[in-house]
Write a protein that holds these residues in place. Structure first.
Motif, mmCIF file in Angstrom:
data_model
loop_
_atom_site.group_PDB
_atom_site.id
_atom_site.type_symbol
_atom_site.label_atom_id
_atom_site.label_comp_id
_atom_site.label_asym_id
_atom_site.label_seq_id
_atom_site.Cartn_x
_atom_site.Cartn_y
_atom_site.Cartn_z
ATOM 1 N N LEU A 128 0.841 -1.203 0.000
ATOM 2 C CA LEU A 128 0.000 0.000 0.000
ATOM 3 C C LEU A 128 0.880 1.259 0.000
ATOM 4 O O LEU A 128 0.614 2.221 -0.722
ATOM 5 C CB LEU A 128 -0.927 0.002 1.224
ATOM 6 C CG LEU A 128 -2.017 -1.078 1.213
ATOM 7 C CD1 LEU A 128 -2.788 -1.074 2.530
ATOM 8 C CD2 LEU A 128 -2.981 -0.859 0.041
ATOM 9 N N SER A 129 1.943 1.200 0.797
ATOM 10 C CA SER A 129 2.856 2.350 0.866
ATOM 11 C C SER A 129 3.520 2.590 -0.494
ATOM 12 O O SER A 129 3.658 3.730 -0.940
ATOM 13 C CB SER A 129 3.907 2.078 1.942
ATOM 14 O OG SER A 129 4.993 2.933 1.781
ATOM 15 N N ASP A 130 3.906 1.502 -1.176
ATOM 16 C CA ASP A 130 4.472 1.634 -2.524
ATOM 17 C C ASP A 130 3.499 2.373 -3.433
ATOM 18 O O ASP A 130 3.864 3.316 -4.136
ATOM 19 C CB ASP A 130 4.759 0.241 -3.122
ATOM 20 C CG ASP A 130 6.062 -0.343 -2.605
ATOM 21 O OD1 ASP A 130 6.828 0.395 -1.961
ATOM 22 O OD2 ASP A 130 6.306 -1.540 -2.839
ATOM 23 N N LEU A 131 2.243 1.911 -3.405
ATOM 24 C CA LEU A 131 1.240 2.497 -4.315
ATOM 25 C C LEU A 131 1.023 3.981 -3.996
ATOM 26 O O LEU A 131 0.935 4.804 -4.901
ATOM 27 C CB LEU A 131 -0.081 1.722 -4.214
ATOM 28 C CG LEU A 131 -0.002 0.292 -4.790
ATOM 29 C CD1 LEU A 131 -1.309 -0.455 -4.563
ATOM 30 C CD2 LEU A 131 0.328 0.320 -6.294
ATOM 31 N N THR A 132 0.948 4.297 -2.694
ATOM 32 C CA THR A 132 0.720 5.709 -2.346
ATOM 33 C C THR A 132 1.926 6.585 -2.704
ATOM 34 O O THR A 132 1.792 7.788 -2.866
ATOM 35 C CB THR A 132 0.384 5.888 -0.851
ATOM 36 O OG1 THR A 132 1.396 5.247 -0.103
ATOM 37 C CG2 THR A 132 -0.962 5.290 -0.494
ATOM 38 N N LEU A 136 5.498 1.221 -8.430
ATOM 39 C CA LEU A 136 4.858 -0.013 -8.868
ATOM 40 C C LEU A 136 5.835 -1.162 -8.657
ATOM 41 O O LEU A 136 6.942 -1.144 -9.203
ATOM 42 C CB LEU A 136 4.474 0.082 -10.347
ATOM 43 C CG LEU A 136 3.142 0.756 -10.659
ATOM 44 C CD1 LEU A 136 2.919 0.763 -12.170
ATOM 45 C CD2 LEU A 136 1.971 0.082 -9.952
ATOM 46 N N PRO A 137 5.457 -2.155 -7.833
ATOM 47 C CA PRO A 137 6.362 -3.291 -7.653
ATOM 48 C C PRO A 137 6.671 -3.954 -8.995
ATOM 49 O O PRO A 137 5.807 -4.030 -9.867
ATOM 50 C CB PRO A 137 5.568 -4.240 -6.749
ATOM 51 C CG PRO A 137 4.558 -3.378 -6.074
ATOM 52 C CD PRO A 137 4.229 -2.288 -7.053
ATOM 53 N N ASN A 138 7.899 -4.401 -9.144
ATOM 54 C CA ASN A 138 8.324 -5.022 -10.396
ATOM 55 C C ASN A 138 8.706 -6.474 -10.126
ATOM 56 O O ASN A 138 9.859 -6.785 -9.849
ATOM 57 C CB ASN A 138 9.532 -4.243 -10.948
ATOM 58 C CG ASN A 138 10.035 -4.817 -12.257
ATOM 59 O OD1 ASN A 138 9.612 -5.898 -12.682
ATOM 60 N ND2 ASN A 138 10.955 -4.098 -12.890
ATOM 61 N N PRO A 139 7.698 -7.377 -10.168
ATOM 62 C CA PRO A 139 7.987 -8.765 -9.794
ATOM 63 C C PRO A 139 9.028 -9.422 -10.692
ATOM 64 O O PRO A 139 9.746 -10.321 -10.249
ATOM 65 C CB PRO A 139 6.630 -9.468 -9.918
ATOM 66 C CG PRO A 139 5.774 -8.571 -10.730
ATOM 67 C CD PRO A 139 6.290 -7.183 -10.552
ATOM 68 N N TRP A 140 9.121 -8.983 -11.930
ATOM 69 C CA TRP A 140 10.096 -9.568 -12.862
ATOM 70 C C TRP A 140 11.505 -9.486 -12.262
ATOM 71 O O TRP A 140 12.266 -10.447 -12.281
ATOM 72 C CB TRP A 140 10.009 -8.843 -14.205
ATOM 73 C CG TRP A 140 10.968 -9.358 -15.245
ATOM 74 C CD1 TRP A 140 12.083 -8.726 -15.702
ATOM 75 C CD2 TRP A 140 10.889 -10.604 -15.942
ATOM 76 N NE1 TRP A 140 12.711 -9.500 -16.641
ATOM 77 C CE2 TRP A 140 12.000 -10.667 -16.814
ATOM 78 C CE3 TRP A 140 9.993 -11.681 -15.918
ATOM 79 C CZ2 TRP A 140 12.244 -11.749 -17.647
ATOM 80 C CZ3 TRP A 140 10.236 -12.761 -16.747
ATOM 81 C CH2 TRP A 140 11.340 -12.784 -17.597
ATOM 82 N N ILE A 141 11.806 -8.312 -11.700
ATOM 83 C CA ILE A 141 13.107 -8.129 -11.063
ATOM 84 C C ILE A 141 13.060 -8.572 -9.599
ATOM 85 O O ILE A 141 13.865 -9.393 -9.152
ATOM 86 C CB ILE A 141 13.540 -6.632 -11.108
ATOM 87 C CG1 ILE A 141 13.546 -6.092 -12.533
ATOM 88 C CG2 ILE A 141 14.896 -6.433 -10.416
ATOM 89 C CD1 ILE A 141 14.625 -6.633 -13.417
ATOM 90 N N GLU A 142 12.088 -8.029 -8.855
ATOM 91 C CA GLU A 142 12.114 -8.177 -7.397
ATOM 92 C C GLU A 142 11.896 -9.602 -6.939
ATOM 93 O O GLU A 142 12.385 -10.007 -5.889
ATOM 94 C CB GLU A 142 11.067 -7.247 -6.766
ATOM 95 C CG GLU A 142 11.424 -5.778 -6.955
ATOM 96 C CD GLU A 142 10.324 -4.831 -6.519
ATOM 97 O OE1 GLU A 142 9.301 -5.290 -5.980
ATOM 98 O OE2 GLU A 142 10.484 -3.610 -6.728
#
Lengths: 181, 386
Positions: A128-132, A136-142
């Motif tokens: 939620l903190s990322d979005l605010t 944008l989370p990057n699952p490909w990398i993360e």
């Protein structure tokens, strides 16, 4: 929990009682100390026994690190250690859950399982903190999918296809159920 | 600064704007990281198995670095010193430190009495940010950080912060006598080091058991061990019994901990349902494989609060369990000598040298055992700064 013995016992009496026993009581206990063997220490060589254990907490301590943030501490120790890590103080709902967990000793499942629950809540808070913050989370990398793609491609494709298939099947099933209603 | 940033189980982000650490205590130092390793025990954090692992934390307890700043009370270290930093945060003056149990310091971890203070190891380890970053705050800088001896390879120096002493202590705890048969469960970096060091204590046979073939092959070369895949066995305990004249091994070492594979029951209850603190398969095998009156050395990491282990066999067989986090500072003089004299060259186990910027890939590769990885080394971009 107020009236339980652990909440009413006088603290820091261990050495006083031990010294009193050594002075008086042990003389009357037949055989006291006659088989004591300082070399019978299963922790050797990890521990070089020098009697410091019997100082208990009366040792020379470093100055206290200024407590400029919230630091939770185990109820099994009398306070905060002279230094502590200043990474990620408790916050939000997960912080409240952690505060509750730290009311219980490390011997209890409540302590540890509540902390695991707090960790999982904290993950959602992180998203939620990322979005605010417009991240944008990057699952490909993360999540390391890039590494799987590079080094383990067939297994990665098969795992991704199976997951996609299961999700599609689940969605279709839900849709069918909703239509019936 | 750049830093590894934990976002949740199996999710790691490279944080490009983490604030640089500051001196918080007169005994602190700030260190610019030159090399950092990912430890097998970091994977327990990565997999979400260690309680109080908070989002935003930086892992990493194996690192070397250059001292950039010191607090007013630091006397032994100077700005510019290149140091290896043991993973234990230790005060040096509590009863445990005074008796050389630096892994059990009483003044470095407010959150848990069951655990000492460790860099980058959740709040269960004291809440310190770790070395998978460009800079780290190092408390009690006069106690454990050690200047890297002249002529020592930097990669050997960083391995001295954890994996080498941890492997050594695994063997040392075993109380190995000359002529003993030692079985090491786990061919990860610590298991490999334990197997290698078992010979230093006089073992006559060293057997390594794991399920990853390329690591078993490495164990044969690096640790001079007999190495076997338990997936080729129906029952690893029966295998050890038969391999030791139906007597049992003299010493068994659990170098796996809570991420062990090999038992469906342990996998489901420990790793799936989290009804126990991970899977205790290796410990179970160790207790059952050791001789009566034998010693089981536990160096694998288990989380709280409990695990399924055969306590009845432990008692009935008269087994001694010896276990602890490595006391790195205690072991450093001896291990520095072993390396400088060429008796051991631990850097042979570093298979991957990865820029810190690719830390997410590094974790996944290590976790999934991709590309025949044994030990990944992270190199921060400022490692070579003047």
């Amino acid at each position: 929990m107020q009236n339980e013995l652990e909440n009413t016992i006088a603290e820091f009496q261990d050495r006083i009682i031990a010294d009193r026993n050594l002075d008086t009581r042990t003389k009357d206990i037949p055989g006291w100390g006659m088989d004591a063997d300082p070399e019978n220490d299963p922790t050797y060589p990890m521990k070089h026994w020098n009697g410091a254990d019997h100082e208990r907490l009366n040792y020379e301590k470093a100055p206290q690190q200024p407590i400029d943030m919230e630091v939770l501490h185990s109820v099994e120790r009398p306070g905060i250690t002279r230094v502590f890590g200043n990474s990620t103080p408790p916050s939000g709902l997960s912080g409240a859950v952690r505060r509750y967990a730290y009311q219980f000793s490390e011997a209890t499942a409540t302590h540890w399982m509540t902390l695991i629950l707090a960790d999982r809540i904290n993950v959602i808070e992180g998203k939620l903190s990322d979005l605010t913050h417009g991240i944008l989370p990057n699952p490909w990398i993360e999540r390391g999918w890039r590494a799987e793609w590079k080094h383990n491609r067939p297994a990665f494709i098969s795992k991704a296809a199976t997951t996609a298939l299961l999700i599609t099947a689940g969605l279709l099933l839900l849709k069918k159920k909703n239509k019936r209603k | 600064m750049l830093a590894m940033n934990f976002r949740g189980p199996r999710q790691i982000r490279l944080d490009r704007n983490k604030p640089e650490p500051e001196i918080k205590h007169p005994y602190d130092a700030i260190v610019r990281v030159t090399r950092s390793l990912i430890c097998g025990s970091d994977l327990h954090l990565y997999h979400g198995r260690v309680p109080d692992t908070r989002v935003g934390m930086t892992f990493g307890h194996e690192f070397t670095g250059v001292v950039e700043a010191v607090g007013s009370g630091v006397q032994k270290l100077n700005v510019g010193d290149h140091v290896l930093v043991p993973f234990n945060v230790a005060c040096g003056s509590c009863p445990h430190c005074k008796q050389e149990l630096y892994g059990n310091c009483n003044e470095s971890n407010p959150q848990a009495t069951a655990v000492g203070g460790f860099f980058g190891y959740a709040h269960t380890g004291g809440g310190y940010d770790g070395g998978q970053a460009e800079y780290v705050r190092v408390p009690y800088a006069d106690v454990s950080p050690t200047k890297i001896p002249e002529g020592m390879d930097l990669e050997n120096a960083v391995l001295l912060t954890d994996v080498v002493p941890t492997g050594y202590q695994a063997a040392e705890q075993g109380g190995i006598q000359k002529g003993d048969t030692v079985v090491v469960f786990g061919a990860g970096p610590v298991g490999l080091m334990a197997a290698r060091f078992a010979w230093f204590f006089g073992a006559a046979r060293v057997i390594v058991i794991d399920h990853v073939d390329y690591r078993l092959e490495f164990a044969r070369k690096f640790a001079f061990a007999e190495a076997y895949n338990y997936r080729d066995m129906k029952d690893p305990v029966l295998f050890v019994k038969k391999a030791t004249d139906y007597f049992g091994a003299d010493v068994c070492i659990d170098a796996v901990g809570c991420d062990a594979s090999g038992s469906l029951l342990q996998d489901i209850t420990g790793k799936g349902l989290l009804l126990q603190a991970g899977s205790a398969t290796a410990l179970h095998w160790a207790i059952n494989s050791v001789k009566k009156g034998g010693i089981v050395s536990i160096i694998g990491v288990y989380g709280p609060p409990w695990n399924l282990a055969p306590i009845g066999s432990l008692m009935n067989k008269g087994i001694t369990i010896r276990a602890n986090q490595a006391s790195v500072k205690r072991l450093l003089p001896k291990l520095i000598d072993h390396i400088m004299s060429g008796r051991i060259n631990p850097k042979e186990m570093i298979t991957h040298r990865i820029p810190l910027e690719d830390v997410s890939d590094a974790y996944r590769m290590f976790s999934s055992k991709l590309d025949h990885i044994i030990k990944p080394l992270l190199i921060p971009p400022r490692a070579h700064a003047a």
